[in-house]
Every structure is written in C-alpha cells, then in structure tokens.
Write a protein that holds these residues in place. Structure first.
Motif, PDB file in Angstrom:
ATOM      1  N   LEU A 200       0.835  -1.200   0.000  1.00 30.06           N
ATOM      2  CA  LEU A 200       0.000   0.000   0.000  1.00 30.06           C
ATOM      3  C   LEU A 200       0.875   1.257   0.000  1.00 30.06           C
ATOM      4  O   LEU A 200       2.040   1.214   0.401  1.00 30.06           O
ATOM      5  CB  LEU A 200      -0.923   0.001   1.219  1.00 30.06           C
ATOM      6  CG  LEU A 200      -1.935  -1.149   1.287  1.00 30.06           C
ATOM      7  CD1 LEU A 200      -2.734  -1.067   2.576  1.00 30.06           C
ATOM      8  CD2 LEU A 200      -2.869  -1.135   0.083  1.00 30.06           C
ATOM      9  N   SER A 201       0.302   2.370  -0.431  1.00 28.33           N
ATOM     10  CA  SER A 201       1.046   3.623  -0.497  1.00 28.33           C
ATOM     11  C   SER A 201       1.325   4.151   0.912  1.00 28.33           C
ATOM     12  O   SER A 201       0.716   3.728   1.899  1.00 28.33           O
ATOM     13  CB  SER A 201       0.253   4.673  -1.287  1.00 28.33           C
ATOM     14  OG  SER A 201      -0.916   5.057  -0.572  1.00 28.33           O
ATOM     15  N   GLN A 202       2.248   5.124   0.976  1.00 26.67           N
ATOM     16  CA  GLN A 202       2.618   5.693   2.264  1.00 26.67           C
ATOM     17  C   GLN A 202       1.446   6.401   2.923  1.00 26.67           C
ATOM     18  O   GLN A 202       1.242   6.299   4.136  1.00 26.67           O
ATOM     19  CB  GLN A 202       3.789   6.664   2.077  1.00 26.67           C
ATOM     20  CG  GLN A 202       4.364   7.225   3.374  1.00 26.67           C
ATOM     21  CD  GLN A 202       3.761   8.565   3.754  1.00 26.67           C
ATOM     22  OE1 GLN A 202       3.292   9.319   2.891  1.00 26.67           O
ATOM     23  NE2 GLN A 202       3.743   8.865   5.049  1.00 26.67           N
ATOM     24  N   VAL A 203       0.648   7.120   2.131  1.00 25.98           N
ATOM     25  CA  VAL A 203      -0.498   7.850   2.682  1.00 25.98           C
ATOM     26  C   VAL A 203      -1.528   6.883   3.252  1.00 25.98           C
ATOM     27  O   VAL A 203      -2.023   7.056   4.367  1.00 25.98           O
ATOM     28  CB  VAL A 203      -1.142   8.753   1.610  1.00 25.98           C
ATOM     29  CG1 VAL A 203      -2.436   9.357   2.139  1.00 25.98           C
ATOM     30  CG2 VAL A 203      -0.185   9.848   1.179  1.00 25.98           C
ATOM     31  N   VAL A 204      -1.851   5.851   2.488  1.00 25.08           N
ATOM     32  CA  VAL A 204      -2.826   4.858   2.944  1.00 25.08           C
ATOM     33  C   VAL A 204      -2.304   4.123   4.173  1.00 25.08           C
ATOM     34  O   VAL A 204      -3.046   3.866   5.132  1.00 25.08           O
ATOM     35  CB  VAL A 204      -3.166   3.863   1.818  1.00 25.08           C
ATOM     36  CG1 VAL A 204      -4.067   2.745   2.344  1.00 25.08           C
ATOM     37  CG2 VAL A 204      -3.838   4.572   0.653  1.00 25.08           C
ATOM     38  N   SER A 205      -1.024   3.789   4.160  1.00 21.93           N
ATOM     39  CA  SER A 205      -0.424   3.084   5.295  1.00 21.93           C
ATOM     40  C   SER A 205      -0.471   3.938   6.559  1.00 21.93           C
ATOM     41  O   SER A 205      -0.765   3.433   7.654  1.00 21.93           O
ATOM     42  CB  SER A 205       1.026   2.709   4.972  1.00 21.93           C
ATOM     43  OG  SER A 205       1.098   1.848   3.860  1.00 21.93           O
ATOM     44  N   SER A 206      -0.192   5.229   6.412  1.00 22.65           N
ATOM     45  CA  SER A 206      -0.251   6.136   7.562  1.00 22.65           C
ATOM     46  C   SER A 206      -1.678   6.253   8.089  1.00 22.65           C
ATOM     47  O   SER A 206      -1.906   6.276   9.302  1.00 22.65           O
ATOM     48  CB  SER A 206       0.281   7.519   7.172  1.00 22.65           C
ATOM     49  OG  SER A 206       1.655   7.473   6.891  1.00 22.65           O
ATOM     50  N   PHE A 207      -2.633   6.352   7.172  1.00 22.09           N
ATOM     51  CA  PHE A 207      -4.038   6.457   7.582  1.00 22.09           C
ATOM     52  C   PHE A 207      -4.461   5.216   8.361  1.00 22.09           C
ATOM     53  O   PHE A 207      -5.091   5.315   9.424  1.00 22.09           O
ATOM     54  CB  PHE A 207      -4.937   6.633   6.362  1.00 22.09           C
ATOM     55  CG  PHE A 207      -6.400   6.703   6.690  1.00 22.09           C
ATOM     56  CD1 PHE A 207      -6.993   7.886   7.098  1.00 22.09           C
ATOM     57  CD2 PHE A 207      -7.191   5.557   6.608  1.00 22.09           C
ATOM     58  CE1 PHE A 207      -8.349   7.937   7.417  1.00 22.09           C
ATOM     59  CE2 PHE A 207      -8.544   5.603   6.925  1.00 22.09           C
ATOM     60  CZ  PHE A 207      -9.114   6.795   7.330  1.00 22.09           C
ATOM     61  N   ILE A 208      -4.116   4.047   7.842  1.00 27.09           N
ATOM     62  CA  ILE A 208      -4.516   2.795   8.496  1.00 27.09           C
ATOM     63  C   ILE A 208      -3.830   2.644   9.846  1.00 27.09           C
ATOM     64  O   ILE A 208      -4.468   2.260  10.840  1.00 27.09           O
ATOM     65  CB  ILE A 208      -4.201   1.592   7.591  1.00 27.09           C
ATOM     66  CG1 ILE A 208      -5.081   1.620   6.339  1.00 27.09           C
ATOM     67  CG2 ILE A 208      -4.409   0.277   8.350  1.00 27.09           C
ATOM     68  CD1 ILE A 208      -4.768   0.535   5.339  1.00 27.09           C
ATOM     69  N   SER A 209      -2.531   2.945   9.899  1.00 23.95           N
ATOM     70  CA  SER A 209      -1.816   2.802  11.176  1.00 23.95           C
ATOM     71  C   SER A 209      -2.357   3.774  12.214  1.00 23.95           C
ATOM     72  O   SER A 209      -2.528   3.428  13.391  1.00 23.95           O
ATOM     73  CB  SER A 209      -0.313   3.014  10.971  1.00 23.95           C
ATOM     74  OG  SER A 209      -0.035   4.347  10.582  1.00 23.95           O
TER      75      SER A 209
END
Length: 290
Positions: A200-209
C-alpha cells in the motif's frame, strides 16, 4: 498524538531547528485540515457525551438532540475545533523535539518515541484541560438555563479555584493523555511499516496505522474519558476526589463494564476519521520535508 520521526533522518537533520519548527507547523496544519471531519462527526461526539453523562441508550440520546434542534446540537463545537488545531501543533512538535533531545544521548528507538509521547501528553494535559472543561460544561444540557453562553461559563469558572474550575479532573486527563500519546507514538511507526509491506502507499499506510492505533487507545482509555466528562460537566456542587467520583460513576453504571463502555463504538468511529486523516497528512508533510 502524532507520527514517529523518520528513522532514516540523519544527524544534521535532527539538529536543525527548522526541522523542529516544521514538526510544529505540520502538526498544526494536519490537525486544522482534519477539523472538517470534526465538524461532520460532532453530532456523534455529542451523542457519546450524552451517553457518558446520562447513561442513556444511543437512540434515546439521538432523540434528545433531535428535539433540541440544530442550534443546540452544535453548542460547544468551538472549543474542540480550536483545541484540535492547537493540540496537533503542540503534540506533534513537542514529541518530535523530545525525540531529538533523547536521541542525542541514546539511539532513537520505539521506546524513545513512546517516552517522548508520554512527556508530550503530560504537557498537553496541562495546556488543554481548561479547553476540555469549558467544552464539557457547554455540552451539558443541564447547564443551559443558568450558564447559557460561553461568556457566562468563563465568568463562573473564573470565580472557582483552579482545581475546581478550569483544572478540574486534571489528574485523570493527564493519565489519559500521557498514556494515549505514549501508545500512539510507540505503535504508529511499526504498524505503518507492516502495512506498507503489503504494497500500500505511504499515505494509505499512515491512515490505516493511525486509525488502528487510535482505535486501540480509545477502547483502552475510554473509561477515563467517561470519568472526565462526568467530573467536568457540572460547575459547583459537592466537592469530590477522583476516587470518590469513580465510585459514584461505577455505581451509576450498576457495576457493569458494558454500561461503562456505552457509546464506545461511536468514539472509535470519531477517532478513526479524525486521527486517521491527521496522521496521513502529517506523515506526508514530514516525508516531503525529509
């Protein structure tokens, strides 16, 4: 709560005062941009508040708010909007600053980030407890008659001693904020790394985390939020300590954990939206500056 600094950041970057300034700036910006979801979900927050104070089922809380109308529905929205922006500015920037200070004498690890988060959370509690106090008084419909405006509330609180006025419930707020920030800063980075490995992209990964971490914190520390809301909602009355207030709250919930967590699912929804977005925006800005 905020993101963990990039572990690949070199020593020159860590020592640059502008890097610290950017952390404060990015924290404030990300929190400001997440105020739109805060406006949207504010009725959800107010529904939760009614459940925390009056121990009512969700449909009864919604009926009460519907009968009161849209004007009263958004009574008390100003303090959380202002607090959200200032909170992000202080918490993101202060945590990053503390991480830098700790890293000068030891390696920057997950425990370092968590410890810096704990310290930032304590400062946050001291600074923002008055905001939360005013917000809870505003949102309590039982105060509408004798404290109808923000000015009347401020005038009344000014007549109280700090421990009974603006800083009522400081101890549980400090415990909640310090522990919550510590957990968030300690887990967000590792969770983001795990999610990124799934492609997953960095933005999506940050949102999920950010979302998952906020969810865990909300569930774990929800009883403290209920205690704070009940301690701060009234002005005046009988003076009780934290343990006495907890005892009264526990008895009012019929010694039931399920009733104590009434409204918890809505807290998860609110935290997922606001902190997920704020985290994604902050991490994106930090990466751009890195």
């Amino acid at each position: 709560m905020a993101g963990i600094p990039d572990h690949k950041q070199d020593e020159v970057g860590l020592g640059d005062p502008m890097v610290r300034f950017h952390s404060f700036l990015h924290g404030g910006t990300s929190s400001l941009l997440s105020t739109l979801p805060t406006l949207i979900v504010f009725p959800v927050y107010k529904t939760v508040f009614r459940q925390q104070i009056h121990n009512t089922a969700v449909h009864l809380a919604v009926e009460q708010l519907f009968k009161e109308g849209p004007v009263k529905l958004y009574r008390g929205v100003a303090p959380p909007l202002l607090m959200k922006t200032l909170n992000g500015t202080l918490l993101f920037g202060l945590q990053d600053t503390l991480v830098h200070q700790f890293s000068l004498s030891s390696q920057n690890t997950i425990s370092t980030s968590a410890l810096a988060g704990f310290g930032a959370g304590m400062v946050e509690a001291v600074v923002f407890t008055p905001f939360e106090r005013v917000q809870n008084v505003l949102q309590n419909s039982q105060n509408d008659r004798h404290l109808p405006t923000l000015k009347s509330i401020l005038v009344r609180l000014n007549t109280q001693k700090p421990a009974l006025g603006y800083y009522k419930a400081l101890l549980p707020i400090t415990a909640r904020n310090a522990l919550g920030s510590s957990i968030y800063f300690g887990l967000k980075g590792p969770l983001r790394t795990v999610v990124e490995r799934q492609g997953l992209s960095q933005v999506v990964s940050s949102f999920i985390s950010g979302t998952l971490t906020s969810m865990a914190i909300s569930l774990t520390l929800y009883p403290l939020s209920v205690l704070v809301a009940n301690m701060q909602a009234q002005v005046g009355g009988e003076v009780k300590g934290v343990m006495a207030c907890w005892g009264t709250l526990w008895e009012s919930r019929q010694r039931s954990v399920a009733l104590l967590y009434r409204g918890g699912s809505l807290v998860i929804l609110r935290s997922c939206i606001t902190w997920g977005i704020a985290t994604a925006i902050y991490d994106k800005q930090q990466k751009r500056e890195g």
